[in-house]
Design an enzyme around this catalytic site. Structure first.
Site, PDB file in Angstrom:
ATOM      1  N   ASP A  10       0.875  -1.182   0.000  1.00 41.60           N
ATOM      2  CA  ASP A  10       0.000   0.000   0.000  1.00 41.60           C
ATOM      3  C   ASP A  10       0.907   1.225   0.000  1.00 41.60           C
ATOM      4  O   ASP A  10       2.126   1.112   0.171  1.00 41.60           O
ATOM      5  CB  ASP A  10      -0.888  -0.018   1.260  1.00 41.60           C
ATOM      6  N   SER A  11       0.289   2.392  -0.120  1.00 41.48           N
ATOM      7  CA  SER A  11       1.060   3.627  -0.045  1.00 41.48           C
ATOM      8  C   SER A  11       1.579   3.884   1.370  1.00 41.48           C
ATOM      9  O   SER A  11       2.493   4.671   1.555  1.00 41.48           O
ATOM     10  CB  SER A  11       0.183   4.806  -0.467  1.00 41.48           C
ATOM     11  N   CYS A  73      -4.374  -1.542  -1.885  1.00 45.02           N
ATOM     12  CA  CYS A  73      -4.562  -0.101  -2.071  1.00 45.02           C
ATOM     13  C   CYS A  73      -5.574   0.067  -3.203  1.00 45.02           C
ATOM     14  O   CYS A  73      -5.362  -0.441  -4.307  1.00 45.02           O
ATOM     15  CB  CYS A  73      -3.224   0.528  -2.461  1.00 45.02           C
ATOM     16  N   GLU A 152      -2.667   8.639   8.733  1.00 40.89           N
ATOM     17  CA  GLU A 152      -1.202   8.558   8.787  1.00 40.89           C
ATOM     18  C   GLU A 152      -0.662   9.372   9.978  1.00 40.89           C
ATOM     19  O   GLU A 152       0.365   9.051  10.542  1.00 40.89           O
ATOM     20  CB  GLU A 152      -0.576   9.056   7.477  1.00 40.89           C
ATOM     21  N   CYS A 184     -11.030   2.761   0.372  1.00 40.48           N
ATOM     22  CA  CYS A 184      -9.621   3.106   0.566  1.00 40.48           C
ATOM     23  C   CYS A 184      -9.193   2.292   1.772  1.00 40.48           C
ATOM     24  O   CYS A 184      -9.902   2.272   2.795  1.00 40.48           O
ATOM     25  CB  CYS A 184      -9.467   4.603   0.844  1.00 40.48           C
ATOM     26  N   HIS A 186      -7.111   2.698   3.954  1.00 39.77           N
ATOM     27  CA  HIS A 186      -6.883   3.431   5.204  1.00 39.77           C
ATOM     28  C   HIS A 186      -8.175   3.583   6.021  1.00 39.77           C
ATOM     29  O   HIS A 186      -8.117   3.751   7.235  1.00 39.77           O
ATOM     30  CB  HIS A 186      -6.361   4.846   4.914  1.00 39.77           C
TER      31      HIS A 186
HETATM   32  N1  DGL Z   1      -4.784   3.191   1.040  1.00 44.84           N
HETATM   33  C1  DGL Z   1      -4.834   3.620  -0.287  1.00 44.84           C
HETATM   34  C2  DGL Z   1      -6.113   3.305  -0.981  1.00 44.84           C
HETATM   35  O1  DGL Z   1      -6.700   2.301  -0.675  1.00 44.84           O
HETATM   36  C3  DGL Z   1      -4.107   4.826  -0.723  1.00 44.84           C
HETATM   37  C4  DGL Z   1      -4.332   6.071  -0.007  1.00 44.84           C
HETATM   38  C5  DGL Z   1      -3.411   7.142  -0.523  1.00 44.84           C
HETATM   39  O2  DGL Z   1      -2.210   6.934  -0.483  1.00 44.84           O
HETATM   40  O3  DGL Z   1      -3.916   8.182  -0.977  1.00 44.84           O
HETATM   41  O4  DGL Z   1      -6.547   4.011  -1.853  1.00 44.84           O
END
Ligand code: DGL
Length: 268
Positions: A10-11, A73, A152, A184, A186
């Site tokens: 993931d990011s 992600c 984050e 997402c 996150h």
């Molecule tokens: N967790 C990621 C997603 O599912 C990326 C969030 C990001 O880096 O903007 O989209």
């Protein structure tokens, strides 16, 4: 049978919500997690950039001898999954189809909300995936760009997140959604805050469980499950080491993050 680990990336921290379900449903599998913390967020970046970052993450994980890759992600799945499947021969699983499946099976009134990064929402990947399954479902998609930095920063349960949740989500509730896809990875970390903002009548759908079950199916079909009978281990890599990663990750996973290593991802 294949005892090699599964690569998950993931990011940043978000993919841990998928890792948690993989650890639950494929508990003896070893995993290697990569969080691209030096370049988070992916959400506002161009397709071209996301493809480059995704290919680098996959190249890195392949050097760790993984047997399959989970793009944990949504942004990278929306922007780069098809390209990655053309470029690499290793099995690659994304998170959007599993999320779309869960949402289209759950909704009772056929009004589904989808929230995600600007990249995921503008790609319309969820709208297309849900309507391929059921064209009668009205999908109301909304980008919530502040949610990733709030997670984050370790502020998921602070008032500032609750204010942001109301500002983004009140209109979805007003439009009658009976469910919202957390599009997402996150966002499940914000589940309590989002749940309080939208109320108990709106079901929050986390694609992570369905993703883990889909991965399990792929491994079984290809005869690639581990033979190990002990609980799998996870190695963690990030492209930049910061305090929040270890803190938020251990709090979310309810275990210590041991041996976090830094990787120079631009070299891959
Ligand atoms: N967790 C990621 C997603 O599912 C990326 C969030 C990001 O880096 O903007 O989209």
């Amino acid at each position: 049978m294949d005892n090699r680990p599964i690569g998950v990336f993931d990011s940043g921290l978000g993919g841990l919500t998928v890792l948690k379900e993989i650890n639950k449903y494929l508990e003896n599998e070893d995993t290697i997690y990569f969080g691209d913390t030096a370049r988070v967020p992916y959400g506002p970046r161009s397709k071209e950039t996301i493809i480059k970052y995704t290919f680098q993450a996959i190249n890195f994980l392949i050097t760790k001898n993984v047997k399959a890759i989970v793009i944990a992600c949504n942004t990278a799945t929306a922007r780069a999954l098809s390209e990655a499947r053309i470029q690499f021969t290793i099995p690659i699983v994304g998170v959007i189809e599993p999320g779309a499946k869960t949402a289209s099976e759950y909704t009772k009134n056929n009004i589904v909300g989808v929230i995600g990064t600007a990249g995921t929402i503008s790609s319309k990947a969820y709208v297309k995936a849900i309507n391929r399954r059921n064209p009668d479902i009205k999908v109301i998609a909304k980008a919530c760009p502040l949610f990733v930095p709030l997670v984050e920063e370790g502020w998921a349960n602070k008032e500032i997140s609750s204010v942001a949740a109301h500002m983004y989500l009140d209109e979805l509730v007003e439009q009658g959604v009976d469910s919202i896809v957390l599009g997402c990875t996150h966002y499940p970390i914000l589940k309590r805050t989002i749940g309080e903002a939208v109320g108990m009548d709106v079901k929050l759908i986390n694609p992570a469980k369905e993703t883990a079950l889909y991965l399990k199916k792929i491994l079984e079909e290809n005869n690639m499950e581990t033979q190990s009978t002990i609980k799998g281990k996870c190695q963690y890599y990030v492209s930049d080491i910061n305090e929040q990663f270890e803190e938020v990750a251990s709090e979310f996973l309810k275990r210590e993050i041991e041996g976090l290593k830094k990787v120079e991802i631009h070299k891959y």
